[in-house]
Design a protein around this motif. Structure first.
Motif: not given
Length: 517
Positions: A287, A290, A469, A473, A477-478
């Motif tokens: 995390y 990312g 993943r 993301t 994450y983003r």
């Protein structure tokens, strides 16, 4: 208004760029303190603790000055006047930076420095007290931490009208899970307790039991270390931007945009303790790695609350790492790492033993089913500590009583009881509820990922973790802190957070394993 930044890219000029420069400057100073704190947990000589406490207190004070000073407030006011679109990363940056500023300015520098100094010393004392199973030795340090955390809660509540009439504990919880209240958390936990207790009883009464001897053999530390590193790397943790070390209590910390540190601890008679500890911390690390590095130091480059953070560690540790497809993939690797110990042990044997359900003393070693009960215990105790209903002197005895009522036996010593976690020594009171909230969020994210990615079982069995993943993301994450935690989960999973998916997952998985379905 200056030219608006792109949706996620920060600007290079204008009021927001000026704000970001100040935030990055303060974050860089904080990472210096974080590096010293990491070293304190991993390599610091025994006699270096007192001076390290002074170092960290000084850095905490300097960072606090920069994050509460007039220059930052002026930059915030200028950026707030820009009128960024509500749903943009820029607007989130300004909004969350203001939220942070307002909270920090409720705290006097002297309190911030003293908290840093006291918790640094307390953590070192905790490690020694745990080795000696001596709660009395740790008690003065815990008393000092609790006193300061009560002062922190009072100061924050005095400066926040939304917290003024709520329990003092909520002011601490809000730092880890923004917007949450102890009342809301208690309601979620009550539903979890009602669903988990019958499941635990059903499993205990079943005649099914895995071969537990598999995890009581001798597993050389060097082989465990290599196996752990391989597991973390396969999931997607980048060791060129991180590392793995040992510590008394496993943790993950980020020291910069390309410097994420994991730790674990090893038990020569049980490789699963270190392995799942690493998968858990690697989930945190993936995390962190990312997050948008270009927003380092600012809210769009930071994790969205500890509940979301824990959802990532628990998702990779449990929904991936304890799944049958995963052990089809990693079983041969385990036998290659431990050829003598796992000779003639099948993938299915490994899957069953790493999902062994039975009440255990240590939270970080608990199975998926009973884990949340450990969190409920801590949630109740730390609320009572902050309210004053639980004197620090009684913590060990009350812990043992509540543990006995919940699990049916008493810890043999404080090392297996109230001294097992570092959190209170580190001043992280209000953190524990996020572990169970993370499980709730993880189940919802897992269900959503399954619907959107197709056959996750085949992907995991083939060692293909990139699609999952990539999905995380995109969904988590983003975004950094662009959305509130519950809003982020709802956007990713399609509904507000509820315990139902987690309870369904546990009933279906463990009902099948223990013949209850």
């Amino acid at each position: 208004m200056s030219s608006s930044p792109t949706d996620f890219g920060p600007p290079t000029s204008g009021p927001l760029a000026d704000l970001l420069a100040l935030l990055k400057d303060a974050a860089t100073l904080k990472t210096a303190a974080d590096t010293l704190a990491w070293d304190e947990q991993t390599y610091l000589p025994d006699r270096g603790g007192d001076f390290r406490a002074d170092q960290l207190a000084a850095l905490a004070g300097l960072t606090h000055d920069r994050l509460t000073g007039p220059a930052l407030n002026d930059a915030l006011l200028a950026a707030e006047g820009e009128g960024f679109p509500d749903d943009s990363a820029a607007a989130a940056c300004v909004r969350e930076a203001r939220r942070d500023f307002d909270r920090r300015t409720t705290l006097p520098r002297q309190l911030v420095e003293e908290l840093s100094r006291v918790t640094t010393l307390a953590q070192r004392n905790w490690a020694e007290a745990r080795k000696a199973a001596d709660f009395a030795a740790f008690r003065p340090h815990l008393s000092a931490v609790v006193k300061l955390k009560r002062e922190e809660a009072a100061a924050v509540a005095a400066g926040r009208t939304d917290l003024a009439d709520r329990p003092a504990y909520d002011a601490l919880l809000d730092d880890y899970e923004p917007g949450a209240s102890s009342e809301q958390v208690a309601a979620v936990f009550a539903e979890l307790r009602d669903g988990l207790v019958p499941l635990v009883h059903g499993i205990a009464e079943s005649n099914v039991s895995p071969d537990r001897s598999i995890l009581s053999r001798n597993y050389p530390i060097a082989a465990q270390d290599a196996f752990c590193r391989s597991g973390a790397e396969e999931l997607g943790f980048d060791f060129e931007a991180g590392r793995l070390d040992t510590a008394a209590h496993p943790f993950c910390t980020t020291l910069g945009p390309a410097d994420c540190r994991l730790t674990t601890r090893y038990n020569v008679n049980d490789f699963s303790q270190s392995y799942f500890g690493v998968l858990h911390e690697a989930g945190h690390g993936i995390y962190e790695q990312g997050l948008p590095a270009e927003w380092f130091g600012a809210p769009p480059g930071e994790a969205c609350g500890l509940g979301v953070h824990e959802s990532q560690s628990r998702l990779w540790e449990n929904f991936v790492g304890r799944s049958a497809p995963y052990w089809k993939h990693v079983g041969p690797q385990a036998r290659a790492a431990f050829p003598e110990q796992l000779e003639n042990v099948s993938d299915d044997d490994l899957y069953r033993v790493v999902n062994d359900v039975r009440p255990t003393l240590i939270r970080v070693e608990a199975d998926e089913v009973t884990y949340n009960l450990h969190v409920l215990l801590r949630f109740e105790l730390e609320q009572a500590l902050i309210s004053g209903d639980l004197p620090v002197a009684d913590v060990s005895d009350v812990w043992d009583e509540k543990f006995d009522a919940m699990f049916g036996f008493r810890p043999p010593s404080p090392a297996d009881g109230c001294l097992q976690d570092i959190h209170w020594a580190a001043g992280l009171i209000g953190y524990f509820p996020t572990y169970a909230l993370g499980n709730v969020y993880a189940a919802m994210l897992w269900n959503a990922a399954q619907k959107e990615l197709g056959d996750l079982d085949d992907q995991l069995a083939g060692g293909n973790f990139a699609p999952l993943r990539g999905w995380l993301t995109d969904k988590i994450y983003r975004h950094g802190r662009r959305y509130a935690p519950t809003d982020l989960i709802e956007r990713a999973a399609g509904s507000p957070p509820v315990p139902g998916p987690l309870l369904t997952h546990l009933r279906e998985k463990y009902g099948a394993l223990y013949g209850l379905n």
